[in-house]
Motif scaffolding. Structure first.
Motif, PDB file in Angstrom:
ATOM      1  N   VAL A 110       0.856  -1.178   0.000  1.00 54.05           N
ATOM      2  CA  VAL A 110       0.000   0.000   0.000  1.00 54.05           C
ATOM      3  C   VAL A 110       0.894   1.230   0.000  1.00 54.05           C
ATOM      4  N   VAL A 111       0.335   2.349  -0.421  1.00 49.90           N
ATOM      5  CA  VAL A 111       1.080   3.600  -0.506  1.00 49.90           C
ATOM      6  C   VAL A 111       0.415   4.641   0.380  1.00 49.90           C
ATOM      7  N   GLY A 112       1.215   5.290   1.207  1.00 45.31           N
ATOM      8  CA  GLY A 112       0.759   6.436   1.979  1.00 45.31           C
ATOM      9  C   GLY A 112       1.517   7.671   1.530  1.00 45.31           C
ATOM     10  N   VAL A 113       0.814   8.789   1.389  1.00 52.11           N
ATOM     11  CA  VAL A 113       1.421  10.034   0.910  1.00 52.11           C
ATOM     12  C   VAL A 113       1.078  11.163   1.879  1.00 52.11           C
ATOM     13  N   ASP A 114       2.064  11.955   2.222  1.00 51.68           N
ATOM     14  CA  ASP A 114       1.874  13.137   3.068  1.00 51.68           C
ATOM     15  C   ASP A 114       2.217  14.365   2.231  1.00 51.68           C
ATOM     16  N   VAL A 115       1.191  15.126   1.851  1.00 50.07           N
ATOM     17  CA  VAL A 115       1.371  16.318   1.018  1.00 50.07           C
ATOM     18  C   VAL A 115       1.362  17.548   1.914  1.00 50.07           C
ATOM     19  N   ARG A 116       2.414  18.353   1.826  1.00 52.59           N
ATOM     20  CA  ARG A 116       2.492  19.608   2.567  1.00 52.59           C
ATOM     21  C   ARG A 116       2.909  20.716   1.604  1.00 52.59           C
ATOM     22  N   PRO A 117       2.760  21.968   2.000  1.00 53.47           N
ATOM     23  CA  PRO A 117       3.115  23.052   1.078  1.00 53.47           C
ATOM     24  C   PRO A 117       4.543  22.976   0.558  1.00 53.47           C
ATOM     25  N   ARG A 138      11.579  17.925  -1.307  1.00 57.32           N
ATOM     26  CA  ARG A 138      11.227  19.311  -1.053  1.00 57.32           C
ATOM     27  C   ARG A 138      10.606  19.904  -2.311  1.00 57.32           C
ATOM     28  N   VAL A 139       9.561  20.689  -2.149  1.00 59.83           N
ATOM     29  CA  VAL A 139       8.912  21.350  -3.284  1.00 59.83           C
ATOM     30  C   VAL A 139       8.663  22.808  -2.918  1.00 59.83           C
ATOM     31  N   ALA A 146      -1.384  20.888 -10.508  1.00 61.53           N
ATOM     32  CA  ALA A 146      -0.965  19.916 -11.519  1.00 61.53           C
ATOM     33  C   ALA A 146       0.492  19.529 -11.330  1.00 61.53           C
ATOM     34  N   ALA A 147       1.338  20.521 -11.044  1.00 59.70           N
ATOM     35  CA  ALA A 147       2.762  20.226 -10.829  1.00 59.70           C
ATOM     36  C   ALA A 147       2.963  19.431  -9.547  1.00 59.70           C
ATOM     37  N   ARG A 148       2.178  19.731  -8.534  1.00 58.56           N
ATOM     38  CA  ARG A 148       2.289  18.990  -7.281  1.00 58.56           C
ATOM     39  C   ARG A 148       1.863  17.529  -7.490  1.00 58.56           C
ATOM     40  N   ALA A 149       0.815  17.329  -8.295  1.00 57.47           N
ATOM     41  CA  ALA A 149       0.356  15.968  -8.582  1.00 57.47           C
ATOM     42  C   ALA A 149       1.429  15.184  -9.339  1.00 57.47           C
ATOM     43  N   ARG A 150       2.099  15.845 -10.293  1.00 58.85           N
ATOM     44  CA  ARG A 150       3.185  15.165 -11.016  1.00 58.85           C
ATOM     45  C   ARG A 150       4.304  14.786 -10.067  1.00 58.85           C
ATOM     46  N   ALA A 151       4.612  15.680  -9.132  1.00 55.51           N
ATOM     47  CA  ALA A 151       5.669  15.377  -8.161  1.00 55.51           C
ATOM     48  C   ALA A 151       5.276  14.200  -7.268  1.00 55.51           C
ATOM     49  N   VAL A 152       4.009  14.141  -6.855  1.00 59.99           N
ATOM     50  CA  VAL A 152       3.546  13.015  -6.049  1.00 59.99           C
ATOM     51  C   VAL A 152       3.737  11.713  -6.810  1.00 59.99           C
ATOM     52  N   THR A 153       3.343  11.700  -8.080  1.00 59.34           N
ATOM     53  CA  THR A 153       3.484  10.495  -8.905  1.00 59.34           C
ATOM     54  C   THR A 153       4.945  10.100  -9.042  1.00 59.34           C
ATOM     55  N   GLU A 154       5.824  11.074  -9.235  1.00 57.23           N
ATOM     56  CA  GLU A 154       7.246  10.777  -9.390  1.00 57.23           C
ATOM     57  C   GLU A 154       7.847  10.198  -8.112  1.00 57.23           C
ATOM     58  N   VAL A 155       7.451  10.752  -6.959  1.00 52.72           N
ATOM     59  CA  VAL A 155       8.011  10.255  -5.697  1.00 52.72           C
ATOM     60  C   VAL A 155       7.498   8.842  -5.419  1.00 52.72           C
ATOM     61  N   ILE A 156       6.245   8.572  -5.759  1.00 51.00           N
ATOM     62  CA  ILE A 156       5.732   7.208  -5.623  1.00 51.00           C
ATOM     63  C   ILE A 156       6.525   6.253  -6.494  1.00 51.00           C
ATOM     64  N   ARG A 187     -12.102  13.677  -3.226  1.00 53.27           N
ATOM     65  CA  ARG A 187     -11.538  14.929  -3.732  1.00 53.27           C
ATOM     66  C   ARG A 187     -11.265  15.888  -2.584  1.00 53.27           C
ATOM     67  N   VAL A 188     -10.360  16.827  -2.851  1.00 56.75           N
ATOM     68  CA  VAL A 188     -10.059  17.912  -1.923  1.00 56.75           C
ATOM     69  C   VAL A 188     -11.025  19.051  -2.220  1.00 56.75           C
ATOM     70  N   ARG A 189     -11.799  19.455  -1.225  1.00 58.14           N
ATOM     71  CA  ARG A 189     -12.769  20.522  -1.424  1.00 58.14           C
ATOM     72  C   ARG A 189     -12.139  21.905  -1.320  1.00 58.14           C
ATOM     73  N   GLN A 190     -11.188  22.052  -0.394  1.00 60.18           N
ATOM     74  CA  GLN A 190     -10.589  23.358  -0.157  1.00 60.18           C
ATOM     75  C   GLN A 190      -9.226  23.173   0.486  1.00 60.18           C
ATOM     76  N   ALA A 191      -8.243  23.892  -0.022  1.00 65.34           N
ATOM     77  CA  ALA A 191      -6.894  23.860   0.557  1.00 65.34           C
ATOM     78  C   ALA A 191      -6.256  25.217   0.304  1.00 65.34           C
ATOM     79  N   ASP A 192      -6.474  26.149   1.217  1.00 66.42           N
ATOM     80  CA  ASP A 192      -6.073  27.533   1.003  1.00 66.42           C
ATOM     81  C   ASP A 192      -4.568  27.711   0.853  1.00 66.42           C
ATOM     82  N   ASN A 193      -3.782  26.842   1.478  1.00 62.86           N
ATOM     83  CA  ASN A 193      -2.331  27.022   1.433  1.00 62.86           C
ATOM     84  C   ASN A 193      -1.658  26.209   0.323  1.00 62.86           C
ATOM     85  N   LEU A 194      -2.451  25.571  -0.563  1.00 63.95           N
ATOM     86  CA  LEU A 194      -1.912  24.832  -1.700  1.00 63.95           C
ATOM     87  C   LEU A 194      -2.591  25.341  -2.972  1.00 63.95           C
TER      88      LEU A 194
END
Length: 475
Positions: A110-117, A138-139, A146-156, A187-194
């Motif tokens: 299984v894969v766990g992901v922690d996304v932060r700013p 680091r990002v 879209a760029a953050r999603a690509r980075a998530v895929t690459e790190v996985i 889905r993410v409904r709201q993420a003010d800092n991302l």
């Protein structure tokens, strides 16, 4: 808009599962075989020592020929294997002893992901929830969705490459994220800092890439699950420890393989927070220690303030999935101090400045007063929440205190919050610092993903490996 996988079940989501329709029970041969396979697998996973065929037959009330056929099928699928035979002295037996079977935790992942700013962390874990590969990157905080999603895929992909695992062997994934998440975990409904993160279908992107169920969940909720699973919420004796010892943090294994918490020997002696040596010391890194706490509030102190609430052993997510958003509370201002630590006119609590944390840990009076004031403000702000929920345990996240050198400042904050809350509550809960530290969200993400796989392992385990046999194509 992301659509939830119709076959995915997320038992830890807090949402009630639909009741089965009331109809005459009709069991097909294939269903019966799947049920029997699940029963045999459950015994193999839980038995100690590894069970023999005769023991499996007794435990499941199945005939020996049936059990033998099922073990062959499970072994063919890669879910179990014959355990090495050892003699009483620990040497391999020269004879042919009865075969014993053990679970293959590396049959899937299984894969766990922690996304932060400013960072992304991925953990690839086996079916026992043990980390196999952890990758961090680091990002930029201003990265687009879209760029953050690509980075998530690459790190996985990097984590999978490190472990030598292809996508066909990844059976579920969970993404922990700041902000509000819908009740379907789709889905993410709201993420003010991302920036534009809420407009990005990260669950759909990963589902198309990994061909497995993917969930998104709020980071504080996942940190609460992680702490309940392998942190201070796992060892129930901690809730009964005397309040004088509540500031102590037991060391716990993290997904990255390190130990985040410090010991009393690594921090200045303080009679207000030192645990008496005769008190039982829970080991939150071991699942076998104690039962999980059913009523708990986890307070995430980081770049933003949030909370994860567990009640009745499950996440409390609310009608819109926004339960625990204490960052919208207007906290009382620090009396007689400057406005440097936030204002009661704006919601939430600004993080403590790093310089204040460091100085408080070193014992500087003004910094200690500032940290104590912060702890009192925190307790007063969330007191109505605690009165409404009546938790057994409040866990304070420690990402603002990332090093052993700053651990004493965390103890100061906790002691101040606990003392002030005691004057405001009818039945004060036990307060404790996080044992998982910065890895709480990642641990919870692994737990959340694993819960979906566990449903299948308990009902139709052989279906999980069908996709592996089809040349890596999704099943």
């Amino acid at each position: 808009m992301a659509q939830p996988d119709p076959e995915a079940v997320w038992p830890l989501s807090g949402a009630a599962q639909p009741a089965a329709p009331s109809a005459p029970a009709v069991v097909a041969v294939a269903d019966l075989r799947a049920t029997n396979a699940a029963a045999v697998l459950a015994v193999v996973r839980s038995a100690d020592p590894h069970p023999r065929l005769s023991e499996l037959a007794r435990a499941t009330n199945l005939s020996r020929p049936t059990v033998e056929a099922i073990t062959e099928e499970l072994a063919d699928c890669g879910l179990i294997e014959v355990a090495p035979a050892l003699s009483a002295r620990g040497q391999r037996s020269p004879g042919r002893p009865a075969r014993r079977f053990r679970f293959r935790a590396h049959a899937g992942f299984v894969v766990g992901v922690d996304v932060r700013p400013r960072s992304l962390t991925v953990c690839l874990a086996d079916l026992d929830g043990e980390p196999v590969a952890v990758r961090r990157r680091r990002v930029r905080a201003d990265l687009t969705g879209a760029a953050r999603a690509r980075a998530v895929t690459e790190v996985i992909e990097e984590a999978m490459a490190e472990a030598g695992a292809d996508a066909a062997r990844v059976w579920a994934a969970t993404v922990g994220t700041p902000g509000l998440v819908d009740r379907a975990n789709a889905r993410v409904r709201q993420a003010d800092n991302l920036p534009t993160w809420a407009d990005t279908d990260i669950a759909g992107i990963l589902r198309d890439h990994l061909h497995c169920p993917v969930a998104v969940e709020n980071d504080a909720n996942l940190a609460a699950l992680g702490e309940q699973w392998r942190g201070v919420g796992r060892a129930s004796p901690a809730v009964r420890v005397e309040e004088e010892g509540a500031g102590e943090r037991p060391a716990a294994e993290s997904p990255s393989g390190g130990r985040r918490a410090t010991t009393a020997a690594e921090r200045p002696a303080d009679s207000s927070t030192r645990r008496q040596e005769e008190e039982p010391q829970p080991d939150p890194g071991r699942e076998s220690t104690g039962a999980m706490v059913d009523e708990m509030v986890f307070v995430l102190l980081g770049e933003r303030l949030g909370a994860g609430v567990i009640t009745g052993g499950r996440l409390l997510r609310g009608h819109h999935g926004a339960a625990g958003e204490i960052g919208f509370i207007r906290f009382p201002g620090p009396p007689g101090t400057s406005d440097s630590l936030g204002s009661p006119d704006t919601p939430g609590l600004e993080p403590l400045p790093a310089a204040v944390v460091t100085a408080a840990a070193a014992g500087e009076a003004d910094a200690v007063n500032a940290v104590e004031s912060y702890g009192r403000r925190l307790a007063e702000g969330i007191a109505p929440v605690l009165l409404a929920l009546d938790p057994a345990l409040v866990v304070i996240g420690t990402s603002q205190f990332p090093t052993p050198e700053t651990a004493a400042a965390a103890d100061i904050l906790l002691a101040a919050a606990r003392r002030h809350a005691h004057t405001l509550l009818v039945d004060p809960p036990h307060w404790q610092l996080s044992a998982l530290g910065d890895d709480g969200v990642l641990t919870g993400a692994v737990r959340f993903a694993l819960s979906s796989v566990e449903v299948v392992l308990r009902t139709r385990p052989t279906s999980l490996v069908a996709r592996v046999r089809q040349d890596g194509a999704p099943g």
